[in-house]
Write an enzyme that holds these catalytic residues in place. Structure first.
Site, PDB file in Angstrom:
ATOM      1  N   ASP A  68       0.802  -1.215   0.000  1.00 52.02           N
ATOM      2  CA  ASP A  68       0.000   0.000   0.000  1.00 52.02           C
ATOM      3  C   ASP A  68       0.837   1.269   0.000  1.00 52.02           C
ATOM      4  O   ASP A  68       1.617   1.521   0.922  1.00 52.02           O
ATOM      5  CB  ASP A  68      -0.921  -0.016   1.219  1.00 52.02           C
ATOM      6  N   ASP A  88      -6.095   3.111   9.817  1.00 50.00           N
ATOM      7  CA  ASP A  88      -5.463   3.872   8.755  1.00 50.00           C
ATOM      8  C   ASP A  88      -6.314   5.108   8.478  1.00 50.00           C
ATOM      9  O   ASP A  88      -7.207   5.443   9.250  1.00 50.00           O
ATOM     10  CB  ASP A  88      -5.219   3.019   7.511  1.00 50.00           C
ATOM     11  N   GLU A 140      -0.930   4.055  -0.166  1.00 47.87           N
ATOM     12  CA  GLU A 140      -1.997   5.015   0.089  1.00 47.87           C
ATOM     13  C   GLU A 140      -2.341   5.136   1.566  1.00 47.87           C
ATOM     14  O   GLU A 140      -1.541   5.630   2.364  1.00 47.87           O
ATOM     15  CB  GLU A 140      -3.217   4.634  -0.756  1.00 47.87           C
ATOM     16  N   ARG A 149      -1.097  -0.742  -4.347  1.00 45.08           N
ATOM     17  CA  ARG A 149      -2.180   0.243  -4.320  1.00 45.08           C
ATOM     18  C   ARG A 149      -1.574   1.630  -4.461  1.00 45.08           C
ATOM     19  O   ARG A 149      -0.835   2.099  -3.592  1.00 45.08           O
ATOM     20  CB  ARG A 149      -3.005   0.152  -3.039  1.00 45.08           C
ATOM     21  N   GLU A 183     -15.393   2.634  -2.849  1.00 47.66           N
ATOM     22  CA  GLU A 183     -15.399   3.244  -1.521  1.00 47.66           C
ATOM     23  C   GLU A 183     -15.862   4.693  -1.538  1.00 47.66           C
ATOM     24  O   GLU A 183     -15.800   5.372  -0.514  1.00 47.66           O
ATOM     25  CB  GLU A 183     -14.002   3.155  -0.897  1.00 47.66           C
ATOM     26  N   ASP A 210     -14.120   4.364   4.421  1.00 45.67           N
ATOM     27  CA  ASP A 210     -14.051   5.463   3.456  1.00 45.67           C
ATOM     28  C   ASP A 210     -15.432   5.742   2.867  1.00 45.67           C
ATOM     29  O   ASP A 210     -15.818   6.901   2.667  1.00 45.67           O
ATOM     30  CB  ASP A 210     -13.058   5.128   2.338  1.00 45.67           C
TER      31      ASP A 210
END
Length: 696
Positions: free
Chosen positions: A245, A604, A247, A313, A405, A433
């Site tokens: 990830d 996160d 992000e 990602r 999302e 999200d």
């Protein structure tokens, strides 16, 4: 900064690309940078236009809510969204057609890990979590009641573990004429004999529902010597795929951070990533596991992957990065840079420049988050076309995972999939999200329900159902992943075993887990549920109504007490502060953060988005006053300080909140929350983290 092809590129990025990325790819630096500059020139204006469209749509929705106070007229609301272009016409029936998709994404159902790309040790643990010890996962967690006695191996606990494992085998791969606990060795006679597929020395390999189980035979092992068949362990094929990830789980705010992430991704794609660390007073070095060697029942050798299939990602469309400055002086869109860099680096896997391979099918897997509707998906498709052209790749070599999302994507999911139909490899729901965007989109519509109550509202069920139903209607079964979200409580494995079987039962062929241990335990669910059979059943259903998806979770006149309001504010504020203080002060984008009840949650930015937007919404509608929120923030800062008292790198907030950049960042996320683009937290987090790194 170095001036290259009209761009200004941070020296560390330019040097990394030219010294480490391009060698071995038959791609010289001039061609790479000229091609990258051309991609920026083509796509930056389009990216800006799409972001401006987001803001224009939001402004009109805000105005509509002011003119049409709650309760919302569902038919009028839907008509407004249609006229606005927020809702687009459904595409004609179509079937996705991605080619060369690895079986881990198309043919096998199993767990998926998400791991921050800035942490090499975590990356290695996740990649190596393709196989995991069921005995270890049970022995050391609350999956079985009680705890092992201290001071070495606890035979009583071990007996519980063995019994659990045997009962699992009885349910998943039963023997013909006896229970596994009575098996005394030799070739196991399975009720379905074709499931026994090979051996590794004395070990037996079983394949069921596409996943493998290895029965480890070692009579000399402390566990095996107590077992009549010499079974020392049950090794599960676990994390079938892993998202590396860039992000929501990382804090990457400048060229230094981006190069670290790209460097780790390069190590994975070349197979030479390694990390040395101290554990228990000893120095250890971790590397990627090799593939696993077996022989079939006829004596022929074969291998199975030793590592998760790895996906990267990228970031979404919103943020820019100081790692590259455009000719107009602005920062380059970070998502465009990510697409260029992660795909270029993955070419090392395609060209097999290292000793290990990732994609055996010859594809590159990039997950794209936070896209709003089909136009943004179309831009991503075109961007990936351009990157393929730069790298000399066949069309649709780069596959895309679409994170479902954002509300405009959920409401137009079929149209979004249509735009990437030839490269789609993944759709995935992201509850947090998605809820953050739900709140922000209807920010002016009224006060939202409490967070816990939101989970019981119609749009949530419709969201989760429609994701699977639309994915299946678009022909994704056995061609791509349909995924579900994270189990956020890594210390509560008993609860996970009880609840998370709901994800394969939903027809999702993957779901996120927070650790290798959780992956091994969640893998048991995919033996108990035949997901592809379940998908055939669900494909016969109708699609959940769009009207349910568009039902805003506004409170229905609940008369909350002062204590209830205070409890909700405290829950939100404590979670915000606990996450932000590590992000801003230490650059930690994902970690196990204690909640208000001291339960460790894997947090996160998605969690931060919903919590900050929820308080912002309550401020907007007078449920809470600014003074109440400030009081709660200070009280929760004291709690978070106490929870982190054992961390020598921690900087307390409560003693001097005015000079704590972390505290001020958390406060800004709330009090400036209504003005943040789509309610995203990145702009403020980046700004405050950059101040910390600059020594402010």
């Amino acid at each position: 900064m170095r001036e290259i092809a009209g761009l200004k590129v941070a020296e560390e990025l330019a040097a990394f690309v030219e010294a480490h990325v391009l060698p071995g790819l038959d791609l010289d630096a001039d061609r790479f940078w000229t091609g990258a500059a051309d991609i920026f020139d083509r796509f930056v204006p389009r990216n800006r236009d799409l972001l401006q469209k987001r803001e224009a749509i939001q402004s009109k929705i805000d105005a509509w809510h002011r003119e049409n106070p709650a309760p919302v007229d569902g038919e009028a609301y839907r008509a407004f969204l249609t006229d606005l272009g927020y809702l687009v016409p459904e595409p004609e029936s179509f079937t996705v057609d991605p080619q060369n998709v690895d079986p881990e994404l198309a043919q096998i159902a199993g767990p998926q890990l998400v791991v921050p790309v800035l942490n090499a040790r975590f990356l290695l643990n996740a990649a190596n979590a393709r196989w995991g010890s069921l005995y270890d996962a049970l022995y050391g967690t609350d999956a079985i009641p009680g705890e092992p006695a201290k001071g070495g191996y606890d035979p009583e606990r071990g007996a519980q573990v063995i019994d659990w494992g045997r009962q699992f085998l009885d349910r998943a791969v039963p023997l013909q004429d006896q229970l596994w606990r009575n098996w005394d060795g030799g070739e196991p006679k399975l009720k379905a004999p074709a499931q026994l597929v090979g051996r590794n020395g004395d070990n037996w390999l079983i394949r069921h529902n596409g996943l493998h189980i290895e029965i480890v035979i070692d009579p000399n092992h402390p566990v095996g010597k107590t077992d009549k068949a010499g079974v020392a362990d049950i090794v599960m094929e676990s994390a079938i795929s892993t998202i590396c990830d860039f992000e929501d789980s990382v804090a990457a705010v400048d060229a230094e951070d981006k190069v670290l992430g790209y460097s780790n991704w390069l190590g994975l794609m070349k197979g030479d990533l390694r990390e040395t660390f101290m554990k228990g007073g000893e120095e250890m070095t971790r590397t990627l596991n090799p593939d696993r060697q077996y022989v079939d029942l006829d004596g022929n050798s074969f291998t199975l992957p030793g590592r998760s299939l790895l996906l990267a990602r990228n970031v979404g469309h919103l943020m820019t990065t100081p790692a590259v400055t455009l000719p107009d002086g602005g920062g380059a869109p970070e998502g465009i840079l990510d697409a260029i860099m992660t795909a270029t680096i993955a070419c090392h896997d395609l060209k097999r420049t290292g000793a290990l391979s990732n994609s055996r099918a010859g594809s590159i897997y990039l997950v794209k988050p936070k896209m709003h509707g089909p136009e943004e998906c179309a831009m991503t498709n075109d961007l990936f076309d351009a990157v393929e052209d730069l790298l000399g790749l066949d069309r649709h070599t780069i596959k895309v995972g679409v994170m479902d999302e954002e509300r405009r994507t959920s409401a137009n999911l079929a149209a979004c999939i249509y735009e990437v139909r030839d490269r789609i490899m993944f759709i995935n729901t992201g509850f947090l999200d998605r809820t953050g965007d739900e709140i922000h989109t209807a920010m002016r519509g009224g006060a939202m329900k409490r967070k816990g109550a939101m989970k019981q509202t119609p749009w949530i069920a419709a969201y989760e159902d429609r994701n699977v139903q639309i994915g299946l209607a678009c022909g994704m079964s056995r061609k791509a992943q349909i995924g579900k979200g994270m189990w956020a409580m890594p210390d509560r494995m008993a609860d996970m075993l009880t609840e998370k079987i709901g994800h394969p039962l939903s027809g999702a062929n993957t779901a996120w887990v927070p650790s290798p241990t959780a992956a091994t335990l969640h893998a048991t669910h995919y033996h108990l549920v035949d997901v592809f059979e379940r998908q055939e059943e669900r494909a016969k259903e109708g699609i959940a109504p769009l009207s349910d998806l568009l039902t805003i979770p506004l409170h229905d006149g609940e008369n909350w007490s002062a204590d209830e309001i205070r409890a909700e504010l405290e829950n939100n504020a404590q979670g915000i502060l606990g996450y932000v203080v590590r992000w801003v002060d230490q650059g930690v984008g994902c970690s196990k953060v204690p909640d208000i009840h001291d339960v460790g949650l894997m947090e996160d930015r998605a969690t931060l988005r919903i919590s900050s937007q929820h308080i912002a919404n309550w401020l907007e509608h007078g449920v809470a006053s600014p003074e109440e929120v400030d009081e709660v923030l200070l009280d929760m800062a004291k709690k978070v300080d106490a929870q982190n008292a054992g961390d020598p790198a921690y900087r307390p907030m409560a003693d001097d909140p005015q000079n704590s950049l972390a505290f001020q960042a958390a406060r800004a996320l709330i009090f400036e929350g209504t003005e943040q683009p789509s309610g995203y937290t990145e702009p403020l987090l980046h700004a405050y983290r950059q101040k910390v790194k600059a020594g402010s």
